[in-house]
Design a protein around this motif. Structure first.
Motif, PDB file in Angstrom:
ATOM      1  N   GLN A   7      12.138  -8.397 -38.203  1.00 27.76           N
ATOM      2  CA  GLN A   7      13.018  -9.238 -38.619  1.00 27.76           C
ATOM      3  C   GLN A   7      12.562  -9.729 -39.969  1.00 27.76           C
ATOM      4  N   TRP A  36      17.685  -9.798 -41.567  1.00 25.37           N
ATOM      5  CA  TRP A  36      17.272  -9.781 -40.347  1.00 25.37           C
ATOM      6  C   TRP A  36      17.669  -8.699 -39.186  1.00 25.37           C
ATOM      7  N   GLY A  78      15.223  -6.600 -36.634  1.00 26.04           N
ATOM      8  CA  GLY A  78      14.517  -7.214 -35.561  1.00 26.04           C
ATOM      9  C   GLY A  78      15.323  -8.018 -34.538  1.00 26.04           C
ATOM     10  N   LYS A  79      16.680  -7.986 -34.747  1.00 27.82           N
ATOM     11  CA  LYS A  79      17.444  -8.693 -33.929  1.00 27.82           C
ATOM     12  C   LYS A  79      18.398  -7.786 -32.947  1.00 27.82           C
ATOM     13  N   THR A  80      18.516  -6.776 -33.213  1.00 22.21           N
ATOM     14  CA  THR A  80      19.491  -6.093 -32.408  1.00 22.21           C
ATOM     15  C   THR A  80      18.773  -4.683 -31.794  1.00 22.21           C
ATOM     16  N   GLU A 115      14.477 -16.751 -27.736  1.00 23.23           N
ATOM     17  CA  GLU A 115      15.380 -17.976 -28.421  1.00 23.23           C
ATOM     18  C   GLU A 115      16.223 -18.360 -27.378  1.00 23.23           C
ATOM     19  N   SER A 136      13.769 -11.677 -30.464  1.00 21.24           N
ATOM     20  CA  SER A 136      13.807 -11.011 -31.977  1.00 21.24           C
ATOM     21  C   SER A 136      12.213 -10.394 -31.896  1.00 21.24           C
ATOM     22  N   ARG A 160       9.701 -10.292 -34.711  1.00 21.40           N
ATOM     23  CA  ARG A 160       9.811 -11.052 -36.038  1.00 21.40           C
ATOM     24  C   ARG A 160       9.144 -10.100 -37.100  1.00 21.40           C
ATOM     25  N   ASP A 168      18.431 -14.752 -27.576  1.00 18.06           N
ATOM     26  CA  ASP A 168      18.341 -14.360 -28.893  1.00 18.06           C
ATOM     27  C   ASP A 168      16.721 -13.440 -29.008  1.00 18.06           C
ATOM     28  N   LYS A 219      24.529  -8.905 -33.902  1.00 19.57           N
ATOM     29  CA  LYS A 219      24.018  -7.972 -33.100  1.00 19.57           C
ATOM     30  C   LYS A 219      24.834  -6.806 -32.708  1.00 19.57           C
TER      31      LYS A 219
END
Length: 285
Positions: free
Chosen positions: A168, A174, A177-179, A130, A163, A165, A161, A106
């Motif tokens: 992601q 990924w 969708g994560k940062t 998460e 997300s 999805r 975390d 991230k």
């Protein structure tokens, strides 16, 4: 000790969270104590000794309603994350147990604080939580053996975390969708490693609007904290203040049958609680 950064009267402050309240270190020490998390981490044992003396003093505490929490670490060089790192989580999403730690990252734009409202982007719909144990690196580490890896850890904190999805899994990478902005809340505090002992025996839970969603233990990690730190250090130099999200137990929305998935939406409050470390709370907006 539980160490934190906060805003008070429009200024960034550094504090110690105690049973009696929050100690404003600059105010309590007459400006002689460290004034930021980065300064404490880089200051090593000497900085920690100064803070321990303050925490054991009769310094006046700051009323919590009068502050706003800030991210525990402001500008880490790296925010690294380990995917698929709990056995029960790999089972729920029908993935094989990985042979090596699955790493992604991230960026600093994703950092968020305890109680910070997190705006969900209008470019996605499938927002998930998460609950994760976050490692905070305290010393530069390169090619560190596993048996020495935890000596490089400054402390631990609850993390989420978050997300998207649908973003992601849009591609094989990924990252998107994560940062997103605010997708790495950490806090409310960093608890120093000396107060935790074994990080592989901590209860970890998440709740959405008070409903228990995840309940696990860090002993279920496939790759434990020492292995993670050692493994990463073989490929890149870990720096003081770097953050490592260590994976999540089962109970995420993605792991539910499609007909029962209720993705996070504006107004939902997500809590991440970890034994000895406290509870991180954020409301989606």
């Amino acid at each position: 000790m539980q160490l934190m950064q906060f805003e008070r009267s429009g200024e960034q402050r550094f504090g110690i969270r105690t049973e009696k309240g929050i100690i404003d270190c600059a105010e309590a020490s007459g400006g002689k104590a460290p004034s930021s998390m980065e300064e404490v981490i880089s200051g090593g044992d000497a900085a920690l000794q100064t803070l321990r003396r303050l925490s054991g003093s009769d310094a006046a505490s700051v009323p919590e309603p009068g502050i706003a929490y800030l991210p525990c670490v402001t500008k880490p060089e790296k925010i690294l994350c380990v995917g698929l790192n709990y056995r029960n989580h790999t089972s729920e999403i029908k993935m094989e147990i990985p042979e090596y730690p699955v790493l992604f990252n991230k960026y600093n734009n994703a950092l968020a604080a305890h109680r910070q409202r997190i705006s969900l982007p209008n470019t996605a719909e499938q927002f998930d939580y998460e609950a994760e144990l976050v490692i905070v690196i305290g010393k530069e580490a390169r090619d560190i053996p596993k048996q020495e890896a935890l000596s490089c850890v400054f402390g631990y904190a609850p993390g989420n975390d978050l997300s998207a999805r649908d973003l992601q899994f849009r591609t094989h990478q990924w990252l998107l969708g994560k940062t997103c902005d605010g997708f790495a809340p950490v806090g409310p505090c960093i608890t120093t490693a000396d107060e935790i002992g074994d990080p592989q025996s901590l209860r970890i839970e998440s709740r959405v609007n008070g409903e228990l969603r995840q309940s696990g233990n860090t002993c279920d990690m496939i790759f434990d904290c020492a292995t993670i730190v050692s493994y990463i250090s073989q490929y890149m130099t870990l720096k003081p203040g770097d953050l490592i999200f260590t994976g999540t137990p089962c109970g995420v929305i993605q792991g539910m049958p499609e007909g029962k998935r209720r993705w996070l939406k504006a107004g939902d409050e997500v809590q991440v609680s970890i034994e000895k470390l406290g509870t991180l709370k954020n409301v989606m907006a």
